[in-house]
Structure formats: structure tokens, C-alpha cells
Scaffold this active site. Sequence first.
Site, short mmCIF file in Angstrom:
data_model
loop_
_atom_site.label_atom_id
_atom_site.label_comp_id
_atom_site.label_asym_id
_atom_site.label_seq_id
_atom_site.Cartn_x
_atom_site.Cartn_y
_atom_site.Cartn_z
CG ASP A 121 -2.16 1.10 1.02
OD1 ASP A 121 -3.15 0.80 0.38
OD2 ASP A 121 -1.71 2.13 1.50
C1 LIG Z 1 2.96 8.45 -5.85
C2 LIG Z 1 2.63 7.44 -6.86
C3 LIG Z 1 1.78 6.56 -6.56
N1 LIG Z 1 1.36 5.69 -7.51
C4 LIG Z 1 0.28 4.66 -7.41
C5 LIG Z 1 0.60 3.08 -6.73
C6 LIG Z 1 -0.65 2.61 -6.05
O1 LIG Z 1 -0.99 1.66 -7.15
C7 LIG Z 1 -1.55 3.96 -5.85
C8 LIG Z 1 -1.84 4.06 -4.47
O2 LIG Z 1 -2.85 3.24 -4.29
P1 LIG Z 1 -2.94 1.86 -3.31
O3 LIG Z 1 -4.16 1.96 -2.55
O4 LIG Z 1 -1.73 1.74 -2.58
O5 LIG Z 1 -3.19 0.82 -4.37
P2 LIG Z 1 -4.18 0.37 -5.29
O6 LIG Z 1 -5.55 0.96 -5.01
O7 LIG Z 1 -3.68 0.94 -6.88
O8 LIG Z 1 -4.08 -1.16 -5.60
P3 LIG Z 1 -4.20 -2.18 -4.50
O9 LIG Z 1 -5.04 -1.50 -3.21
O10 LIG Z 1 -5.25 -3.23 -5.07
O11 LIG Z 1 -3.08 -2.86 -4.24
O12 LIG Z 1 -0.75 4.94 -6.34
C9 LIG Z 1 2.16 5.37 -8.79
O13 LIG Z 1 1.57 4.60 -9.59
N2 LIG Z 1 2.91 6.47 -9.03
C10 LIG Z 1 3.44 7.30 -8.09
O14 LIG Z 1 4.33 8.24 -8.52
#
Ligand SMILES: Cc1cn([C@H]2C[C@H](O)[C@@H](COP(=O)(O)OP(=O)(O)OP(=O)(O)O)O2)c(=O)[nH]c1=O
EC number: 3.6.1.9
Length: 271
Positions: A121
Amino acid sequence: MKAMPVRMRAGRMREQRVQKSDFDGLTTQHAMNSTVTDEPSVPLALASASPRRRELLAYLGVPFRIIATDAEEHDHLPPPAIVAALPPLALPLFDHPTLRAWRKAHAACASAPDSVIIGADTIVALEGDVLNKPVDPDDARRMLRRLSGKTHTVYTGLAVIDARRTDALPLFDLVASQVTIDTLSDADIAAYVATGEPLDKAGAYGIQDLGGRLVRSVVGSYTCVVGLPLVATWRLLRAAGMTGLRDPAEGYRRWLRDRGKEIPPCPPTLP
Ligand SMILES: Cc1cn([C@H]2C[C@H](O)[C@@H](COP(=O)(O)OP(=O)(O)OP(=O)(O)O)O2)c(=O)[nH]c1=O
């Protein structure tokens, strides 16, 4: 990814299998040729719907299946032993990325009782506030205005559970990277939000895509910012007894190369 039948389970759970012949998008050719190296010693499952996590984990070179849950939205109190084992973090318990990672991995256990399961997460923290995924474009604009010209911390929590041994404590980690965003004009922000890219990303930007243009520097793990810190992931999976994993620095290099990116100066930016 070739569309695989997606099995629906109680509690909005979806399952897919990722293997040698099963990659899509940007990295299809490269991934098919170079990503999967070996059968893992234990079946592996990724408790996440994030395409970034799926892509990064594939570069550790072992097949895995995906089990997506809505567990991070749960707010029931976790067992005290879990709370006690969390890495320290000066943010509310409910926001702790490692706890949220555990909720995802734990919810996937019933679907993969023979597997090692990893959950992750990611949150953005600025001045004591947590920025999750924006709820709409206005929220994304607000977040980017706050991040403009400042340094914030991106935390990714990891939880690994061996579903064959639910009596054992999970393995936890919490990785933090410092990201500095350039000073952004309202026009810069409007143009970026109009791409739609910020909406499924913590903090309303994606460093690995167009959002990389907003970033002045990263100190710490780059893949932590993208959502799955490769070195920490590799370390936890090894500690859980998995073999056949590719060296994470090599996986990182291949991932960057397949995305047509330069390797950022190292240090301060690490895998
Ligand atoms: C800061 C940042 C975040 N992110 C993404 C990563 C995570 O996918 C998302 C944060 O949300 P999360 O809640 O961590 O993950 P998710 O909802 O995408 O997937 P799941 O809960 O099913 O595991 O933001 C990027 O892709 N690039 C970036 O630079």
C-alpha cells in the site's frame, strides 16, 4: 495481459494468473522474453489490483497470481499482535501503509491457502497529512497545488503472509522515499490533471509516467514511489522462503530499460 477468466469471489475478490505467456502493454515482448526466470519454490500471490505492482513484481522473475480485494477499505481493529509488529510511523493507525498492506494480504489468504501472499500500500505524506488517491479532478488539483515546490514522503508498506502457516506472524516492512515536486503553475496542474493520469495514484501523480515531469528529485527507492519497492519486496519474499527470484537491482534495470528510461543517478535514487 491476455484476458484470463476472472473468478468472482465473495467480498469483491478477483483472481488472475500471471505467467510466462501472460504479459501485456508496454512490456509484452520484453516481459515474455526476459521477465520470468524460474518456477518459485512456493506459489506466490499478489494481493493487489494495481497494474504498477503487477508490472514491477514480474521483474523479480517468478510467476504469480493476482488476488484483488477491497480489504484496504476495512477499518475493523486488527489483532494486537499485528499492531505491535508494525514498523513505527507517526501517522494514524488507520493510514499505516503496512497495516493496509496486511489487510490486503490477509483478505487474500482464503483464496490462496497454498501460497505466499504479498500485499502493498502506498501513501503520500505532506506536513502531517496523508494524501491518498484523489476522489475527483478537483481533489487532484488541490493535492498537486499542495505538493508544488515542496518535498513530501512517499511510504509503501509491505506485508507477506505464508497462508500455509497462518499461526506465524506476517513479515512487514515500510519503505520511505523523499520526492521533491517542481513549482507548478495552475496551467501545469490543469494540463496534467486533464490527462486523467492522477486519478488512480496516491498524491495525484505517477512518477513513472507523465507525472515524472513534475518531479525534481527522488531520494531513496524509486520503485517505492511507483508502489512496490523491489529491494524490500525481494528481501521479504526471500525471508518467507522463496527461491528463484531475480536480483532486484537487475530487475529494476530491466524494468527501466523496457520502459525506455534512463537509470536515475544512484545514489540518491535507488531501486
Ligand atoms: C506516488 C505514486 C503512486 N502510484 C500508485 C501506486 C498505487 O497503485 C497507488 C496507491 O494506491 P494503493 O491504495 O496503494 O493501491 P491501489 O488501489 O492502486 O491497488 P491495490 O489496493 O489493489 O493494491 O498509487 C504510482 O503509480 N506512481 C506514483 O508516483
